[in-house]
Design a protein around this motif. Structure first.
Motif: not given
Length: 194
Positions: A1-30
Motif C-alpha cells: 500500500m502506497t503512503r501518499y504523505d511520503c511521496q513528493t509532488d512529482e511522484e503524486l502527479l505521476e500517480l494522478l495521471k492514472n486517476s489515483d484519487e488518493e494522490a489527488f487528495t494528498e496534493l489538494f490537502d498539501r
C-alpha cells in the motif's frame, strides 16, 4: 500500500495521471490552504478565493492525464492562482473600488516604497487611459465598470450583441493596462495585485 504523505509532488502527479484519487487528495490537502491564502490576499475575498482554488484543482483533475510541468507543482499552482486572480480582478473591478482598494493597501504599505504622489499618478494614468479609448469603447467600459451593468443589460441598452460588449470591455482593460505599464514596478504591482 502506497503512503501518499511520503511521496513528493512529482511522484503524486505521476500517480494522478492514472486517476489515483488518493494522490489527488494528498496534493489538494498539501497545497489548498497556502494557495487559498495567496489568492485571498490578492483578491481580498476569502469565499471567492476558495472558489478560485477549487476551480484550479478541478482543472487539474480534469486534465490529469495531460499535465506536463516545466517547474514544480507549487510553482504551477501559484501561476494558476495568479492568472485566475487577475481574471477575477478584471471581471469585478470598477474604478472606484480600484482606487478605494489601492488606498486601503496604502495604509499598510511602507510609504518609502510608494508615495501618495505615485497613487495620484496612477489615478491620473487610469483616467488618461480611459480618455484615450474610442468613444463606443469608453461608453461600454463606463456602463460596465462605473454603472456596474451586466453585459446583457449593456447590449440591450446600446442595441449591440452581448459578445461585442464582452470584447469591448476586454479590449478596454487591455488598453488601460498597457497605458499604466509605464508606471514604476511598485505602482504596477499594487495596481493589479492588491
Amino acid at each position: 500500500m502506497t503512503r501518499y504523505d511520503c511521496q513528493t509532488d512529482e511522484e503524486l502527479l505521476e500517480l494522478l495521471k492514472n486517476s489515483d484519487e488518493e494522490a489527488f487528495t494528498e496534493l489538494f490537502d498539501r497545497h489548498w490552504e497556502r494557495i487559498s491564502m495567496y489568492v485571498s490576499r490578492v483578491i481580498k475575498c476569502r469565499d471567492d478565493a476558495q472558489d478560485i482554488v477549487q476551480e484550479i484543482f478541478i482543472s487539474i483533475w480534469r486534465r490529469r492525464g495531460d499535465i506536463s510541468l516545466k517547474s514544480t507543482f507549487l510553482a504551477y499552482l501559484l501561476k494558476s492562482a495568479r492568472n485566475l486572480s487577475i481574471r477575477y480582478i478584471e471581471k469585478n473591478i470598477n474604478r472606484e473600488n480600484f482606487v478605494e482598494s489601492l488606498s486601503e493597501q496604502m495604509q499598510s504599505v511602507d510609504l518609502s516604497a510608494i508615495s501618495a504622489l505615485e497613487l495620484q499618478e496612477l489615478e491620473a494614468k487610469v483616467d488618461q487611459a480611459i480618455a484615450k479609448l474610442p468613444a463606443k469603447m469608453q461608453q461600454v467600459y463606463h456602463l460596465s465598470r462605473r454603472e456596474n451593468l451586466s453585459y446583457k443589460d449593456i447590449a440591450a441598452q446600446l442595441g449591440i450583441a452581448e459578445t461585442t460588449v464582452k470584447k469591448q470591455v476586454s479590449n478596454a482593460l487591455k488598453q488601460i493596462r498597457s497605458e499604466i505599464e509605464t508606471l514604476s514596478a511598485t505602482s504596477f504591482m499594487l495596481a493589479f495585485f492588491f
